[in-house]
Design an enzyme around this catalytic site. Structure first.
Site, PDB file in Angstrom:
ATOM      1  N   HIS A  27       0.837  -1.222   0.000  1.00  0.00           N
ATOM      2  CA  HIS A  27       0.000   0.000   0.000  1.00  0.00           C
ATOM      3  C   HIS A  27       0.866   1.264   0.000  1.00  0.00           C
ATOM      4  O   HIS A  27       0.432   2.315   0.479  1.00  0.00           O
ATOM      5  CB  HIS A  27      -0.942   0.028   1.209  1.00  0.00           C
ATOM      6  CG  HIS A  27      -1.696  -1.244   1.409  1.00  0.00           C
ATOM      7  ND1 HIS A  27      -2.930  -1.494   0.861  1.00  0.00           N
ATOM      8  CD2 HIS A  27      -1.357  -2.372   2.092  1.00  0.00           C
ATOM      9  CE1 HIS A  27      -3.340  -2.705   1.207  1.00  0.00           C
ATOM     10  NE2 HIS A  27      -2.394  -3.271   1.942  1.00  0.00           N
ATOM     11  N   SER A  72      14.709  21.678 -16.353  1.00  0.00           N
ATOM     12  CA  SER A  72      13.525  22.498 -16.555  1.00  0.00           C
ATOM     13  C   SER A  72      13.954  23.787 -17.240  1.00  0.00           C
ATOM     14  O   SER A  72      15.025  24.320 -16.965  1.00  0.00           O
ATOM     15  CB  SER A  72      12.890  22.806 -15.207  1.00  0.00           C
ATOM     16  OG  SER A  72      12.072  23.966 -15.303  1.00  0.00           O
ATOM     17  N   LYS A  75      16.029  21.994 -11.188  1.00  0.00           N
ATOM     18  CA  LYS A  75      15.347  20.723 -11.459  1.00  0.00           C
ATOM     19  C   LYS A  75      16.222  19.699 -12.164  1.00  0.00           C
ATOM     20  O   LYS A  75      17.003  20.008 -13.046  1.00  0.00           O
ATOM     21  CB  LYS A  75      14.093  20.954 -12.324  1.00  0.00           C
ATOM     22  CG  LYS A  75      12.975  21.723 -11.657  1.00  0.00           C
ATOM     23  CD  LYS A  75      12.414  21.048 -10.406  1.00  0.00           C
ATOM     24  CE  LYS A  75      11.700  19.753 -10.686  1.00  0.00           C
ATOM     25  NZ  LYS A  75      10.417  19.959 -11.369  1.00  0.00           N
ATOM     26  N   GLU A  97       9.424   8.560 -16.853  1.00  0.00           N
ATOM     27  CA  GLU A  97       8.054   9.070 -17.052  1.00  0.00           C
ATOM     28  C   GLU A  97       7.538   8.704 -18.442  1.00  0.00           C
ATOM     29  O   GLU A  97       6.383   8.309 -18.612  1.00  0.00           O
ATOM     30  CB  GLU A  97       8.018  10.592 -16.877  1.00  0.00           C
ATOM     31  CG  GLU A  97       8.186  11.043 -15.439  1.00  0.00           C
ATOM     32  CD  GLU A  97       8.324  12.559 -15.356  1.00  0.00           C
ATOM     33  OE1 GLU A  97       7.344  13.208 -14.995  1.00  0.00           O
ATOM     34  OE2 GLU A  97       9.408  13.088 -15.659  1.00  0.00           O
TER      35      GLU A  97
END
Ligand code: ARG
Length: 516
Positions: A207, A328, A334, A341
């Site tokens: 979980h 970024s 970043k 992704e």
């Protein structure tokens, strides 16, 4: 645009580019070949009836509408099958000669013409003509232009219906092997990291909550198992791909004296198909491949998701090499995990391709229907996407570094050895349900004080169960917990070392078979 490089205008997605999937590996480069369009040859539009130039134009009195040519042509994607089409034609020509349907001289001309065409396509020097619809007719027409009448005999006892089924089987047979090899590369990267981190402990989650401590190696080897099942599925699918459809001809077989076994031997097919109608209408093998590939991409998306989570500041369990991250355009600090992704995101198209194929087949009457031409773009896109995602996942896994300090720090929080304390009480004859309740109370007490149960004193612990003794601290320690889980398949170091050794054996076996 008067002309377009093959598939050039579609290169944005990569999936529709002829040979796009192969460009990376340097084979099957067909991207440089030209596709000539009607605008290249305005005189064709004045020619009437233009249908004369079609290979099937005999019964037609009118030139095909340009919109129909554009709508039905598949050359901008099926040119990718040129090597397979030519391999099939070589075997077919040799069989026709063997059966006396071609003279030795005609066969020799056909073979040398096919070699020439293959070389030209490979070099990017071949001109594809969309009015010839597809790869099959582009090659056949060009052959006849080169070698004369012998070329017109190649299509004896053959139809594009069994020809395209053969091409697709030859193509997917090759891709099955390539994807299996890529799976093995990824497995090898996982096993190398398992070896590197074979003593490092991390939180195991259920979980997404800290559950029990496990070895990093154990976690990585879970993916080894997943990708092993993917390999087995492809191997199984490969057995059904590996059936020769050629000789089914249009749908009903032929009265000409062909020898299908001869063709099967030439092309290394262990079996010939049993029913000519099924042979030209069956695309189950494409669906099976797409399904196996979709599950691979789903597995990759799970691994990718863990990398995304683990690299976030909130977890900070791992770092990825800079070369595999992107920045970024506005936030200078970043370092984003775009590669995992995208791997995660691309599961959408691979699952979509499977749905497209299933839907294309649904309700299709016997036997060949033009709908079946719609099988190619989804399966090519699936192959390209899964192959690229596998290769990048292997690189990501090879470059991944665990933050061992952070891991050690996380292990002191979350009372992850609570189950071990319950098992300890079970050994002292406390029924498990009671032990569970006792430890639950101890956990509530510890958490109330912002401590881990491993940090409680013996006096505190004995308030919950008198049978607790000094030896409990071994049980409450993270390393003791991991070492105790010796059940087969468990996370104890001795089990994981065995699992690593077994995985290495399997990979060595695979590499040996691959080189045979
Ligand atoms: N381009 C076609 C396909 O991909 C080849 C077979 C065409 N056969 C036919 N009878 N029109 O399915």
């Amino acid at each position: 645009m008067a002309e377009s490089k093959t598939g050039g205008s579609r290169s944005v997605t990569g999936g529709n580019r002829i040979g796009a999937g192969r460009e990376a590996t340097g084979t099957n480069k067909v991207g440089a070949n030209r596709i000539v369009t009607a605008a290249d040859k305005p005189e064709d539009n004045r020619e009437a009836p233009g249908a004369k130039m079609k290979m099937w134009g005999g019964r037609f009195g009118e030139k095909t509408a340009a919109s129909v040519e554009a709508f039905t042509a598949s050359i901008h994607f099926d040119a990718r099958l040129y090597r397979h089409d030519i391999a099939g034609s070589r075997a077919h020509a040799r069989m026709l000669a063997h059966q006396g349907l071609l003279s030795a001289d005609e066969c020799a001309r056909i073979l040398s013409g096919l070699n020439e065409i293959e070389g030209e396509i490979a070099r990017g020097a071949f001109v594809f003509r969309p009015e010839l619809e597809d790869i099959h007719m582009n090659i056949e027409k060009s052959l006849t232009e080169r070698i004369g009448p012998a070329g017109e005999k190649l299509h004896t006892a053959r139809s594009r219906n069994d020809q395209v089924a053969l091409d697709l089987r030859l193509y997917l047979r090759e891709e099955c092997d390539r994807i299996m090899a890529l799976l093995a590369d990824l497995q090898a990267a996982l096993v190398r990291q398992a070896r590197r981190y074979r003593q490092t402990v991390m939180p195991g989650y259920t979980h997404l909550q800290r559950a029990q401590p496990v070895l990093v190696a154990h976690h990585l080897l879970a993916y080894y198992e997943m990708f092993g099942r993917d390999q087995a599925r492809l191997a199984d699918c490969g057995r059904r791909i590996n059936v020769l459809p050629l000789g089914a001809v249009a749908l009903a077989g032929t009265g000409l004296p062909i020898d299908r076994e001869f063709v099967a031997r030439q092309l290394n097919f262990p079996k010939v198909s049993a029913n000519s109608m099924d042979s030209v209408s069956d695309r189950d093998f494409v669906v099976e491949f797409a399904a196996a590939a979709a599950l691979i991409q789903v597995h990759l998306s799970r691994l990718a998701e863990e990398l995304v989570l683990w690299t976030s500041e909130e977890f900070a369990l791992v770092t990825l090499p800079d070369a595999f991250c992107t920045g970024s355009s506005i936030m200078p600090q970043k370092k984003n995990p775009d590669v995992p992704e995208l791997i995660r995101g691309k599961s959408g198209r691979v699952i979509g391709n499977l749905m497209a194929l299933l839907t294309m087949l649904k309700g299709l009457p016997m036997t060949y229907n033009r709908d079946l031409q719609e099988d190619k773009e989804p399966i090519f896109d699936t192959v390209d996407t899964v192959a690229a995602s596998l290769a990048l996942s292997a690189e990501l896994m090879a470059g991944l570094r665990f933050n061992e300090q952070k891991l050690a720090a996380t292990l002191n929080r979350g009372c992850m050895t609570a189950t071990d304390l319950a098992d300890y009480l079970v050994r002292k004859q406390v029924p498990f349900r009671q032990a569970h309740a006792i430890v639950g109370r101890a956990v509530a007490y510890a958490l109330g004080q912002g401590r881990d149960i491993a940090e409680l004193s013996l006096i505190e612990l004995r308030r919950f169960a008198e049978s607790i003794e000094e030896d409990v601290f071994q049980v409450l320690s993270v390393s003791g917990s991991v070492a105790s889980r010796v059940s087969p398949g468990g996370t104890a170091g001795i089990r994981v070392d065995e699992a690593i050794a077994e995985a290495e054996r399997q990979l060595a076996d695979y590499a040996q078979k691959e080189h045979q």
